[in-house]
Design a protein around this motif. Structure first.
Motif, PDB file in Angstrom:
ATOM      1  N   TYR A  63       0.790  -1.267  -0.092  1.00 38.43           N
ATOM      2  CA  TYR A  63      -0.170   0.074   0.026  1.00 38.43           C
ATOM      3  C   TYR A  63       0.754   1.240  -0.183  1.00 38.43           C
ATOM      4  CZ  TYR A  63      -3.101   3.610   1.674  1.00 38.43           C
ATOM      5  OH  TYR A  63      -3.865   4.886   1.727  1.00 38.43           O
ATOM      6  N   LEU A  64       1.992   1.183   0.611  1.00 38.68           N
ATOM      7  CA  LEU A  64       2.627   2.517   0.877  1.00 38.68           C
ATOM      8  C   LEU A  64       3.936   2.793  -0.241  1.00 38.68           C
ATOM      9  CD1 LEU A  64       3.083   2.638   4.892  1.00 38.68           C
ATOM     10  CD2 LEU A  64       1.671   4.330   3.436  1.00 38.68           C
ATOM     11  N   ALA A  65       4.338   1.506  -0.285  1.00 35.96           N
ATOM     12  CA  ALA A  65       5.676   1.617  -1.135  1.00 35.96           C
ATOM     13  C   ALA A  65       5.723   1.718  -2.611  1.00 35.96           C
ATOM     14  CB  ALA A  65       6.568   0.581  -1.042  1.00 35.96           C
ATOM     15  N   ASP A  66       6.793   2.285  -3.217  1.00 35.18           N
ATOM     16  CA  ASP A  66       6.939   2.376  -4.774  1.00 35.18           C
ATOM     17  C   ASP A  66       7.787   1.105  -4.970  1.00 35.18           C
ATOM     18  OD1 ASP A  66       6.110   5.142  -4.996  1.00 35.18           O
ATOM     19  OD2 ASP A  66       7.897   5.712  -4.225  1.00 35.18           O
ATOM     20  N   GLU A  81      -0.959   4.207  -8.662  1.00 36.11           N
ATOM     21  CA  GLU A  81      -1.132   5.526  -8.925  1.00 36.11           C
ATOM     22  C   GLU A  81      -1.259   6.354  -7.587  1.00 36.11           C
ATOM     23  OE1 GLU A  81      -3.788   8.557 -11.649  1.00 36.11           O
ATOM     24  OE2 GLU A  81      -2.815   6.703 -12.585  1.00 36.11           O
ATOM     25  N   ARG A  82      -0.688   7.477  -7.319  1.00 33.18           N
ATOM     26  CA  ARG A  82      -0.588   8.245  -6.089  1.00 33.18           C
ATOM     27  C   ARG A  82      -1.540   9.335  -6.175  1.00 33.18           C
ATOM     28  NH1 ARG A  82       2.860   6.565  -1.916  1.00 33.18           N
ATOM     29  NH2 ARG A  82       4.041   5.318  -2.413  1.00 33.18           N
ATOM     30  N   PRO A  83      -2.083   9.904  -5.213  1.00 31.52           N
ATOM     31  CA  PRO A  83      -2.367   9.519  -4.033  1.00 31.52           C
ATOM     32  C   PRO A  83      -3.157   8.198  -4.001  1.00 31.52           C
ATOM     33  CG  PRO A  83      -3.681  11.071  -4.649  1.00 31.52           C
ATOM     34  CD  PRO A  83      -3.018  11.104  -5.358  1.00 31.52           C
ATOM     35  N   ARG A  84      -2.980   7.206  -3.374  1.00 30.80           N
ATOM     36  CA  ARG A  84      -3.663   5.902  -3.061  1.00 30.80           C
ATOM     37  C   ARG A  84      -4.499   6.219  -1.862  1.00 30.80           C
ATOM     38  NH1 ARG A  84       1.750   2.177  -3.120  1.00 30.80           N
ATOM     39  NH2 ARG A  84       2.547   2.629  -5.099  1.00 30.80           N
ATOM     40  N   PRO A  85      -5.789   6.027  -2.065  1.00 32.69           N
ATOM     41  CA  PRO A  85      -6.805   5.787  -1.076  1.00 32.69           C
ATOM     42  C   PRO A  85      -6.717   4.457  -0.389  1.00 32.69           C
ATOM     43  CG  PRO A  85      -7.981   5.165  -3.288  1.00 32.69           C
ATOM     44  CD  PRO A  85      -6.668   5.694  -3.590  1.00 32.69           C
ATOM     45  N   ILE A  86      -7.472   4.574   0.719  1.00 29.34           N
ATOM     46  CA  ILE A  86      -7.279   3.496   1.620  1.00 29.34           C
ATOM     47  C   ILE A  86      -8.038   2.251   0.932  1.00 29.34           C
ATOM     48  CG2 ILE A  86      -9.149   4.000   3.396  1.00 29.34           C
ATOM     49  CD1 ILE A  86      -5.843   2.319   4.388  1.00 29.34           C
ATOM     50  N   ASP A  87      -9.110   2.621   0.353  1.00 33.63           N
ATOM     51  CA  ASP A  87      -9.874   1.565  -0.535  1.00 33.63           C
ATOM     52  C   ASP A  87      -9.170   0.682  -1.199  1.00 33.63           C
ATOM     53  OD1 ASP A  87     -12.119   2.524   1.252  1.00 33.63           O
ATOM     54  OD2 ASP A  87     -12.644   3.983  -0.518  1.00 33.63           O
ATOM     55  N   THR A 107      -6.858  -0.839  -0.824  1.00 33.39           N
ATOM     56  CA  THR A 107      -6.403  -2.208  -0.315  1.00 33.39           C
ATOM     57  C   THR A 107      -7.398  -3.559  -0.279  1.00 33.39           C
ATOM     58  OG1 THR A 107      -7.146  -1.555   1.918  1.00 33.39           O
ATOM     59  CG2 THR A 107      -4.885  -0.973   1.489  1.00 33.39           C
ATOM     60  N   TYR A 108      -8.646  -2.839  -0.598  1.00 33.49           N
ATOM     61  CA  TYR A 108      -9.606  -3.952  -0.787  1.00 33.49           C
ATOM     62  C   TYR A 108     -10.024  -4.386  -2.151  1.00 33.49           C
ATOM     63  CZ  TYR A 108     -10.604  -2.267   3.911  1.00 33.49           C
ATOM     64  OH  TYR A 108     -10.455  -1.774   5.257  1.00 33.49           O
ATOM     65  N   THR A 109      -9.259  -3.672  -3.217  1.00 29.61           N
ATOM     66  CA  THR A 109      -9.652  -4.135  -4.583  1.00 29.61           C
ATOM     67  C   THR A 109      -8.635  -5.379  -4.768  1.00 29.61           C
ATOM     68  OG1 THR A 109      -7.454  -2.746  -5.200  1.00 29.61           O
ATOM     69  CG2 THR A 109      -9.415  -1.713  -5.165  1.00 29.61           C
ATOM     70  N   GLY A 110      -9.313  -6.182  -5.811  1.00 32.50           N
ATOM     71  CA  GLY A 110      -8.753  -7.446  -6.223  1.00 32.50           C
ATOM     72  C   GLY A 110      -7.183  -7.006  -6.775  1.00 32.50           C
ATOM     73  N   ASP A 155      -3.936  -9.004  -5.571  1.00 30.49           N
ATOM     74  CA  ASP A 155      -3.040  -9.873  -6.456  1.00 30.49           C
ATOM     75  C   ASP A 155      -1.650  -9.647  -6.216  1.00 30.49           C
ATOM     76  OD1 ASP A 155      -5.436 -11.157  -7.387  1.00 30.49           O
ATOM     77  OD2 ASP A 155      -5.412  -9.703  -9.164  1.00 30.49           O
ATOM     78  N   VAL A 156      -1.265  -8.215  -6.005  1.00 31.33           N
ATOM     79  CA  VAL A 156      -0.058  -8.062  -5.949  1.00 31.33           C
ATOM     80  C   VAL A 156       0.490  -8.594  -4.487  1.00 31.33           C
ATOM     81  CG1 VAL A 156       1.793  -6.183  -5.685  1.00 31.33           C
ATOM     82  CG2 VAL A 156      -0.219  -5.872  -7.224  1.00 31.33           C
ATOM     83  N   VAL A 157      -0.375  -8.364  -3.406  1.00 34.57           N
ATOM     84  CA  VAL A 157       0.128  -8.952  -2.139  1.00 34.57           C
ATOM     85  C   VAL A 157       0.270 -10.552  -2.302  1.00 34.57           C
ATOM     86  CG1 VAL A 157      -0.714  -9.496   0.126  1.00 34.57           C
ATOM     87  CG2 VAL A 157      -1.142  -7.185  -0.811  1.00 34.57           C
ATOM     88  N   HIS A 158      -0.583 -11.213  -2.895  1.00 37.26           N
ATOM     89  CA  HIS A 158      -0.363 -12.657  -2.980  1.00 37.26           C
ATOM     90  C   HIS A 158       0.765 -13.097  -3.722  1.00 37.26           C
ATOM     91  CE1 HIS A 158      -4.581 -13.232  -1.323  1.00 37.26           C
ATOM     92  NE2 HIS A 158      -3.925 -14.188  -0.751  1.00 37.26           N
TER      93      HIS A 158
END
Ligand SMILES: Nc1ncnc2c1ncn2[C@@H]1O[C@H](COP(=O)(O)OP(=O)(O)OP(=O)(O)O)[C@@H](O)[C@H]1O
Ligand SMILES: Nc1ncnc2c1ncn2[C@@H]1O[C@H](COP(=O)(O)OP(=O)(O)OP(=O)(O)O)[C@@H](O)[C@H]1O
Ligand SMILES: [Mg+2]
Ligand SMILES: [Mg+2]
Lengths: 273, 315, 239, 273, 239
Positions: E180-183, E204-210, E212-215, E219-222
């Motif tokens: 969520y935070l890093a480049d 893209e920045r700024p990133r809204p907190i929402d 983190t709930y997107t698929g 996907d990136v996290v997984h």
């Protein structure tokens, strides 16, 4: 069924007892203990028939204290003053030397042995040299009080600095702080409990130094008074002077302890203190 | 035959003037009397008298004047002197010629250095009174023993109270012999005795013959030391290996001449005590010491253990 | 709140709400000014010796090597204290096995300050477990660990609890952790902390780690999350 | 373009310099410093024409040390033995008292003032009483060495105990440990740096105590020797004895420091130590 | 590895792999035995003064109140050190605003040991930020925080980075946090730690907190999680 019940959410925790316990412990017990000591002294002297020329009874000492209060007070002022000056000098120089010793390993290795060597020497042997250099008067006594009392300060400050947790130093070092800044912002505050501990030792030593110097050359002071009294077979006066020294020691200690509480309260948060 | 144990303490450390005791010990004079004597050095009369009183020692040589003051206390142990060795006390005022002090009166306006615990200084008020010195004009400085003579030599004080033998210390501090002035208090009216052999009452009661034997042997020691000071130095050096032989010899000669072998001794024998003089000396002490319980001459001294006069003649 | 014997309870709540204080109260380290705390039916008046506690801050004793730190409870708690001297080797082996279990094999001879933050926390966990306490209090024991190490340790705790049936109180910030491990989850509100929610977790034991990827599991986590968000809405938000 | 490059993964960090630096700092600097002191002493004495009766030159002192080595050695053994016994006593009693004072507030309030009072009294005044009670031998000297040196130990141990972080104590208290156990497992180990710091002060004081007692009545020992030498105008022997005392002080300190390193290495992990 | 100016880099890796050591090396607190470290093009030979560092262990100075602890960098780093005495009130206000920002408003006068673990960590974060450093090193700054507080602080850091454009290196165990935070996310292997993976995060920045709930995000996290699991498979697992 055995179970763990936790009723009511965590409230502010109580760590100390009620007020009267505090009073009993802080005022009652020292007073009682001191009275006890006087009693033991008095009874012991009478029971074992200790000759007055060696150890007069507590009552004889107190009587002498009252009878000669003017002389004793005059001389006390001189000794107190001498001691305080020597002690002040010891604090300043002890702190500086302690920081220097804690600063760098090379200073430590070079200076420490010399300091220890000097401190293994009875100060009585040094007093004559001081008298010859600085003449009769109060300077040698002040210097003796200083010389005898600065070493505990050096040792404790150096120990304190040497045992600072590097994690705390890193906080400052990470900010690019120079060594001097790290020392003043972390090393010294962290070593304050050690420093104040040493002051308690140093203040009693300073008194001893002043008195010892007065016995070797001074025209006033409790040390001189004690010699005079001894020579005049007025032993109770000697012990009255010793009593005054003790009380002065306690008073100065109490002042030191107050300042200590103010500065190192953060370190004294154990339950029993 | 079983020897009687005697624990003896001298008022001072083993310097030249202690030689008589050491000679008597080394030459077996005490053994001849059936005594097994041990000699310990001391640190002054006040301590020493207390040690005899406490029973640590049986006999000692201590200042008779200190004994008189000690006996004033109500709970004092009745220690008594049995042999006066210092016919004249060594108390004196030392100064240097250039300070211009030739007479006691000259001390007025000067600085007098005096260790507070100095025995000589304790008689300063008597000395001052007898010689009409205005003490308010004399500045008395408390100087420690180790620096007394050096301060005199340095000129920080004009005169000091001391024993006459401390002339040697002034010399060691760099003042030439002929510049040193020693004023014996005894020559200016201070009529006291000096040190004496004294015994604890219990020892006197239990071993009277041992006390008498000790006195006899000690007198032999004094005789030998006064007649052959050079030879006496062997004993001093044996008991005090760091002493300087020539200095101790000088010290012994000085004390012998001024204090041990006086005209009175020459005439009436070693250890002679005139009861009147002793009484007068107690009176004189009263000038500076307020007795609450003033002892008599007979409380302080007994001649019972003294041998006959002919045994006490030195030459 | 009340925890049954042998139960696995989890406590979650915002930072500073009093979770650590709750743990200290339960073990008797702190005596409450009001309210009542009882363990095993008896009110708590001082520290209890059946407790194993992993503090939030590892608090390893800096003058002891890691192994000696871990063996500390054995020197104090009976019956180990009496047996320790005779059966030294056996206990050392137990401590070393413990270290292996949390992935610290071979670090026993290191001093605490030679360990990384997460390693200290794992050593701290070992110290709480080694004397097999009847009541295990864990204050954020996995906070400084990466996801994988954490999941492995979940397994360790889960198996131990299964076998030994001790009571566990776990403070955590990780809802998945709470739901996966606990029989019951308590949710506390912000200062002054009160229990605002109590949720039984019904999943059957033993729970495989795959459980955490099931929809059912995630539903419980989400349900809790929403309830907490609701509770938070009543108190002013930070920032 | 400015950027942060980090090449190679974190390797074991180097905190100390090469070997020769260590040697230079730990052996070179004290030796040089000591030689320097001797030089200053010698030159100072000659330059200012200090009379030998006050401060003999370094060379005269060393010569005396050599000439009278047998006497000095014999007396040294006596003093060393006395000091060690007194010091051992001080460690045991100081530690016990320190723990007692750190144990409970009431003990602290009751005993501390008395201890401070006693320590403000010059020990010279106490020696005659000791001699009276225990006779002349070595007992009074041992007791004086003890009496003068136990106080710093008490103060430092008590300070150490009072400043233990409660978090560390909680670790044991949580296990249901009794106060005595908390004390032995946390309080005392945590206070060891304070304790060892105080030993450095105590050992030098113990020497002083032994020597002072010897000057008030003893048949052997460096104190007695120094008095004799002073009286015999053998001042260089006095200073030779002082030199011996210094060296003994350093030796005993070094032994203490070795033991300290062994026991409190964990606390001394700052960069400069 | 190399981090560009103004970039937000995240480092993840198993416990004990050397992340904290890496941070200390970068700031010059520790000098490497081999290898090379350069900041701003210059090799690092000693501590740098453009750095703000939040240590893993809060390390607040126990003799200073929280507010004074936070103001510590201002006493040392120029130009604040020179200005501090004159503009005291202004700086105190800044520190208090900082405390408010992380939810510690009103705790400035407390001593560090009067704060809970998570509160200490937040104070630690404030101390790293207050002097607006050019390079911000954060060593698990949110480890002891609950999910909500944590997400709020993500927002705080995100906004600050957006505004001030400083360089950030963040060590974390939370992959979602990293993504969520890093480049860019660097993944380190277990001891001896090496960078085994480097992943640009393109959101893209700024990133809204929402986000983190997107698929897409998940996907990136997984993807990262699987890659790490693969890398771990090469090293022996713990337990
Ligand atoms: N020794 C203390 N003295 C005074 N107040 C304290 C002390 N310790 C904690 N507190 C206060 O009590 C409150 C609860 O603290 P506690 O440590 O229990 O929180 P917590 O729920 O564990 O938080 P976290 O999740 O951040 O660890 C905090 O507001 C803190 O400021
Ligand atoms: N002062 C030290 N002396 C010796 N070894 C150390 C020291 N500090 C850390 N280490 C070792 O270096 C390795 C890396 O430690 P580091 O603290 O960098 O780990 P980390 O990646 O931050 O772990 P964590 O996620 O648990 O905080 C660890 O194995 C640790 O044992
Ligand atoms: Mg907590
Ligand atoms: Mg780390």
């Amino acid at each position: 069924m055995a179970q763990t019940d936790i009723v009511s959410p965590p409230a502010k925790a109580a760590r100390s007892g009620p007020d009267w316990v505090w009073h009993a412990e802080n005022i009652g017990s020292p007073v009682l203990f001191t009275l006890g000591l006087f009693l033991v002294w008095e009874v012991g002297c009478r029971l074992f028939n200790v000759p007055e020329s060696i150890l007069p009874t507590a009552s004889a000492t107190l009587a002498a204290l009252w009878e000669f209060r003017v002389v004793i007070f005059d001389n006390m002022i001189v000794t107190l003053w001498t001691t305080l000056l020597g002690f002040a000098l010891a604090i300043v120089i002890g702190l500086l030397l302690g920081v220097a010793v804690g600063w760098h390993r090379a200073v430590y290795s070079a200076v420490y042995p010399a300091l220890i060597a000097f401190n293994s020497i009875p100060k009585v042997a040094v007093v004559p040299i001081l008298i010859l250099w600085f003449g009769l008067g109060t300077v040698p006594a002040i210097l003796t009080a200083f010389l005898i009392s600065f070493f505990p300060i050096v040792v404790n400050v150096a120990t304190g600095l040497a045992t600072v947790e590097p994690e705390l130093e890193d906080v400052l070092r990470a900010l690019g702080a120079k060594k001097l800044v790290v020392m003043t912002k972390v090393g010294i505050p962290r070593s304050l409990p050690h420093f104040f501990g040493s002051l308690k030792v140093a203040i009693t030593l300073a008194f001893i130094g002043a008195v010892v110097a007065e016995t070797s050359g001074a025209s006033k002071g409790l040390g001189k008074l004690m010699l005079d009294a001894q020579a005049a077979f007025q032993v109770p006066i000697v012990f009255a002077a010793l009593l005054v020294l003790s009380v002065l020691g306690i008073l100065l200690y109490a002042i030191t302890a107050l300042i200590e509480q103010r500065f190192t309260g953060w370190a004294h948060r154990s339950q029993n203190h | 035959e079983e020897l009687t144990k005697v624990r003896f303490i001298h008022e001072w450390r083993f310097e030249g003037h202690v030689a008589p005791y050491l000679v008597a010990l080394d030459k077996g004079y005490y053994k001849d009397e059936g005594l097994d004597v041990s000699i310990d050095p001391g640190t002054g009369s006040v301590d020493g008298i207390n040690r005899i009183a406490s029973g640590s020692y049986d006999i000692g040589q201590m200042d008779l004047n200190a004994l008189i003051k000690y006996r004033d206390a109500a709970d004092a142990v009745p220690i008594k002197a049995v042999l006066v060795t210092y016919n004249i006390p060594p108390f004196s005022i030392l100064t240097i010629k250039k300070n211009g002090i030739a007479e006691p009166k000259d001390l007025e306006g000067k600085i007098l250095g005096a260790p507070a615990a100095d025995a000589a200084y304790s008689h300063w008020p008597i000395f001052a009174k007898l010689n009409d010195i205005d003490t308010s004009t004399v500045t008395v400085e408390n100087v420690g023993f180790p620096v007394r003579e050096t301060l005199l030599a340095q000129g920080q004080v004009d005169a000091v109270t001391a024993f006459i033998s401390n002339k040697l210390a002034v010399k060691a501090a760099g003042v030439p012999d002929d510049q040193i002035v020693g004023m014996m208090m005894s020559e200016y009216g201070v009529d006291l005795f000096g040190s004496a052999v004294m015994a604890s009452p219990s020892f006197m009661a239990e071993h009277p013959e041992a006390v008498a034997g000790f006195v006899r042997a000690t007198i032999r020691g004094f005789r030998d030391a006064i007649n052959d000071p050079e030879g006496a130095m062997d004993s001093v050096m044996k008991h005090n290996p760091i002493a300087k032989r020539d200095i101790e010899l000088e010290r012994l000669k000085l004390v012998a001449e001024e204090c041990y072998f006086t005209d009175d001794v020459r005439e009436n024998g070693f250890g002679h005590v005139d009861a009147g003089r002793l009484s007068r000396s107690i009176d004189q002490l009263e000038e500076t010491f307020s007795f609450t319980n003033k002892p008599q001459a007979s409380d302080i001294y007994t001649g019972d253990f003294l041998p006959a006069k002919n045994e006490r003649m030195i030459q | 709140m009340s925890v049954r014997k042998g139960e696995f309870a989890a406590v979650v709540g915002p930072s500073g709400c009093g979770k650590s204080t709750l743990m200290k109260l339960t073990t008797g380290l702190v005596i409450p000014q009001k309210g009542r705390i009882a363990v095993d039916g008896k009110p708590v008046t001082g520290p209890l010796d059946i407790v194993g506690m992993a503090f939030q801050n590892p608090s390893l004793l800096p003058w002891r090597r890691t192994l000696d730190n871990i063996m500390l409870p054995l020197e104090i708690v009976s019956p180990h204290a009496q047996r320790l001297r005779k059966h030294k080797a056996e206990y050392v082996a137990r401590a070393e096995a413990m270290l292996d279990l949390v992935g610290l094999g071979g670090f026993g001879a290191n001093y605490p300050w030679q360990l990384s933050g997460g390693m200290q926390q794992r050593a701290n966990l070992c110290r709480a477990l080694i004397h097999e306490p009847g009541l295990l209090m864990l204050d954020e024991p996995f906070g400084a660990l990466d996801a994988f190490t954490r999941e492995e340790l979940w397994g360790v705790i889960r198996d131990l609890h299964q076998r030994k049936k001790f009571t566990v109180v776990l403070v955590t910030h990780d809802l998945r952790e709470a739901v996966y491990l606990a029989d019951r989850v308590f949710v506390m509100s912000a200062r002054p902390g009160r229990v605002v929610l109590e949720r039984e977790i019904g999943f059957e034991r033993p729970r495989p780690i795959d459980l955490t990827y099931t929809g059912e599991f995630n539903d419980v986590v989400h349900e809790l999350r929403e309830k907490i968000a609701e509770a938070r809405a009543d108190t002013p938000p930070i920032g």
